[in-house]
Design a protein around this motif. Structure first.
Motif, PDB file in Angstrom:
ATOM      1  N   ARG A   1      -0.464  -6.933 -19.167  1.00  0.00           N
ATOM      2  CA  ARG A   1      -1.525  -7.377 -18.385  1.00  0.00           C
ATOM      3  C   ARG A   1      -1.417  -6.431 -17.073  1.00  0.00           C
ATOM      4  NH1 ARG A   1      -3.710 -12.234 -17.797  1.00  0.00           N
ATOM      5  NH2 ARG A   1      -2.341 -13.176 -19.150  1.00  0.00           N
ATOM      6  N   GLU A   2      -0.629  -5.983 -16.406  1.00  0.00           N
ATOM      7  CA  GLU A   2      -0.646  -5.110 -15.473  1.00  0.00           C
ATOM      8  C   GLU A   2      -1.261  -3.488 -15.756  1.00  0.00           C
ATOM      9  OE1 GLU A   2       3.091  -4.744 -13.912  1.00  0.00           O
ATOM     10  OE2 GLU A   2       3.098  -6.575 -12.586  1.00  0.00           O
ATOM     11  N   LYS A   3      -0.745  -3.301 -16.861  1.00  0.00           N
ATOM     12  CA  LYS A   3      -1.328  -1.979 -17.593  1.00  0.00           C
ATOM     13  C   LYS A   3      -2.703  -2.068 -17.699  1.00  0.00           C
ATOM     14  CE  LYS A   3       1.020  -0.056 -20.906  1.00  0.00           C
ATOM     15  NZ  LYS A   3       1.528   0.038 -22.514  1.00  0.00           N
ATOM     16  N   ILE A   4      -3.314  -3.103 -18.322  1.00  0.00           N
ATOM     17  CA  ILE A   4      -4.700  -3.029 -18.688  1.00  0.00           C
ATOM     18  C   ILE A   4      -5.593  -3.258 -17.548  1.00  0.00           C
ATOM     19  CG2 ILE A   4      -6.386  -4.548 -19.791  1.00  0.00           C
ATOM     20  CD1 ILE A   4      -4.644  -2.846 -21.629  1.00  0.00           C
ATOM     21  N   GLU A   5      -5.075  -4.217 -16.579  1.00  0.00           N
ATOM     22  CA  GLU A   5      -5.950  -4.297 -15.357  1.00  0.00           C
ATOM     23  C   GLU A   5      -5.924  -3.418 -14.562  1.00  0.00           C
ATOM     24  OE1 GLU A   5      -4.213  -7.957 -13.801  1.00  0.00           O
ATOM     25  OE2 GLU A   5      -5.285  -9.260 -15.149  1.00  0.00           O
ATOM     26  N   GLN A   6      -4.906  -2.345 -14.510  1.00  0.00           N
ATOM     27  CA  GLN A   6      -4.914  -1.305 -13.687  1.00  0.00           C
ATOM     28  C   GLN A   6      -5.774  -0.158 -14.224  1.00  0.00           C
ATOM     29  OE1 GLN A   6      -0.769  -0.031 -13.161  1.00  0.00           O
ATOM     30  NE2 GLN A   6      -0.327  -1.633 -11.952  1.00  0.00           N
ATOM     31  N   GLY A   7      -6.024  -0.003 -15.511  1.00  0.00           N
ATOM     32  CA  GLY A   7      -6.636   0.941 -16.079  1.00  0.00           C
ATOM     33  C   GLY A   7      -8.033   0.550 -16.360  1.00  0.00           C
ATOM     34  N   LEU A   8      -8.362  -0.698 -16.794  1.00  0.00           N
ATOM     35  CA  LEU A   8      -9.624  -1.194 -16.882  1.00  0.00           C
ATOM     36  C   LEU A   8     -10.545  -1.006 -15.971  1.00  0.00           C
ATOM     37  CD1 LEU A   8     -11.355  -2.422 -19.502  1.00  0.00           C
ATOM     38  CD2 LEU A   8     -10.516  -4.639 -18.497  1.00  0.00           C
TER      39      LEU A   8
END
Length: 537
Positions: free
Chosen positions: A175-182
């Motif tokens: 969740r953190e990885k996607i929300e930071q990069g998206l």
């Protein structure tokens, strides 16, 4: 594929439900689940190059993806990647422990044999016994990683496509990885306060994100005899748009919505255009949304040539077939006459339907050796041979996998490669007058994995009839509006009052084929930059 009566929505999508119809949210979840499951079902999953990215290419966006929740889809795919990685790491850790234990046992057993048979075995014999024992335990300890990964993929596909389409449980790290990069992705929804903005980088795809261009027609009407026209293009557009809104409200057609749409010409867009959005490190990219107030400034009287055109779009959704058709209309200045363009783009369902994906998983789980059989019936034998041949052509499980490559997916080496690519793009931006993002602009993930129109035996005829009806009535509304504004529409209407709309083009729509965008030809830019075909990582 039918739409379930009710689909539970996660907290992330509660805001969307306030602005979008429930049926559209349901279809969006189904399409997103099918797209995610299609990626996971590939026998080479997971490999870095085949995974959807959270971050868009430099100087660019992901574009608009109709009927796709890209954030949710990304999380499902990358959660499946994490599940595979965690399983491989756990097996490798346990494998190392077993290997050490096996080494100790082999050594102890070899020493014991030496003591028991000291006179006949000797040093060479004890070494051979040690190696034989170690090798036997090592062979027993081997894991079929390809089978393990295939099982995880099969389970993920089934969870994604189960009734309710709830998907996988998303971990905090994913969740953190996607929300930071998206970022920089839109859904192209019409009729909201924000107006969608799309960018053209290929003549064959004037409405990216909305599928394949199928029909492009225009009408040109001179002023009526004795009348002088002083109405602006914007005034004509507003009158016609309001007439279309009234027609849609009174038509009784279901799942139809309309609204403004902004189209930018990416090939002629200047790198310092005021419509571009400022990002990090002086990166500039096209907006995905604009409001009317912002557009008024850009297309005001002091601007001789606005860098965009405003369309009024009408979109019809076919929920049962996961298909949309969008009509794009706008007035065209033609001297003292007024033209009007009506174009039609269509976007069909994902190539692999829910049933097809689940069928692949089912065949994988039931693909077991038949063993010896005393059956002599030739019909059964023939059916088995046909079944085996069919399965062999569509393998779900990979022949072999590179576990080390899988464990490296998402590591810093990819970040370094992206930084190098971004540096090259920044150099290109400094050398060119034009917006450099046109070199990395491509099909959206939704379009690349979808057909042009539903090929369902019943759905094709039903949907084509609806599109034809919408096109015909929209064209009549446009011509009626032009006549009310003082333009002569007699070239398109007979003496008996019957319009000549050329709606037969609708029956010739391309259905069931992959959406394709012809390669743009811009030799001057390619000669100047030398990097026109630079791929995005």
């Amino acid at each position: 594929m039918s739409v379930p009566a009710q689909i539970e929505n996660q907290e992330d999508h509660e805001t969307d439900s306030l602005a979008r119809p429930a049926i559209e949210i349901d279809v969006t979840r189904i399409v997103s689940a099918c797209l995610a499951a299609s990626v996971i079902s590939r026998s080479d999953f997971p490999t870095e190059g085949s995974l959807p990215k959270a971050a868009p290419p430099p100087f660019n966006t992901h574009g608009h993806m109709a009927l796709v929740d890209y954030d949710w889809m990304l999380k499902q795919v990358w959660q499946a990647v994490e599940n595979v990685q965690e399983r491989i790491r756990a097996l490798k850790r346990s494998g190392r422990v077993r290997y050490y234990i096996a080494s100790v046992l082999a050594l102890v057993s070899s020493v014991g044999v030496v003591y028991l048979l000291a006179d006949g075995v000797g040093l060479v014999g004890s070494v051979l016994i040690f190696l034989a024992t170690l090798g036997t335990i090592w062979i027993v300890n081997q894991r079929d990683f390809a089978k393990i990964v295939a099982d995880i993929r099969a389970d993920s596909v089934q969870r994604l496509l189960s009734p309710g389409f709830e998907g996988l449980a998303i971990s905090k790290t994913v969740r953190e990885k996607i929300e930071q990069g998206l970022g920089r992705v839109g859904d192209g929804s019409l009729g909201q306060e924000r107006i969608p903005v799309i960018t053209i980088c290929a003549d064959g795809a004037p409405f990216p994100g909305y599928g394949s261009l199928q029909v492009d027609n225009s009408f040109t009407c001179p002023p009526k005899a004795g009348e002088t026209q002083d109405k602006s293009v914007r005034q004509v557009a507003e009158v016609i748009a309001e007439r279309i809104r009234v027609f849609i409200r009174n038509s009784g057609m279901q799942h139809v919505k309309c609204g403004d749409l902004i189209v930018l010409d990416g090939e002629s867009l200047a790198a310092d255009s005021q419509i571009l959005v400022h990002g990090e490190n002086d990166e500039r990219f096209p907006p995905l949304w604009k409001n009317s107030a912002e557009l008024t400034v850009i297309e005001g009287p002091d601007v001789s040539t606005p860098p965009f055109r405003r369309y009024f779009a009408i979109q019809i959704l076919f929920p049962r077939y996961l298909t949309i058709a969008t009509l794009f209309t706008r007035p065209l200045p033609a001297g003292n006459a007024m033209g009007y363009q009506i174009a039609v783009s269509t976007l069909g369902p994902p190539f692999e339907s829910r049933g097809q994906l689940l069928d692949r998983v089912s065949r994988y789980k039931h693909d077991k050796p038949h063993g010896n059989s005393d059956l002599t019936y030739t019909s059964i034998t023939r059916l088995r041979r046909l079944r085996d041949q069919f399965i062999s052509n569509r393998k779900f499980k990979a022949e072999s996998i590179d576990t080390d490559a899988i464990l490296k997916i998402g590591e810093s080496v990819d970040v370094a490669e992206r930084h190098a690519f971004e540096y090259d793009m920044e150099q290109l931006a400094e050398e060119s007058f034009f917006w450099p993002g046109r070199f990395t602009h491509s099909l959206t993930w939704r379009e690349a994995c979808s057909s042009t129109f539903t090929s369902h035996f019943f759905g094709k005829s039903e949907c084509l009839a609806c599109v034809r009806a919408l096109y015909t009535q929209t064209a009549k509304t446009v011509l009626d509006g032009l006549e009310s504004l003082g333009y002569d529409v007699s070239d398109y209407r007979s003496e008996t009052g019957v319009y000549s709309i050329k709606a037969d083009k609708i029956d010739q729509l391309i259905v069931g084929e992959q959406i394709h965008v012809p390669e743009r030809v811009n030799k001057q830019n390619e000669a100047n930059s030398g990097k026109a075909n630079t791929p995005a990582p």
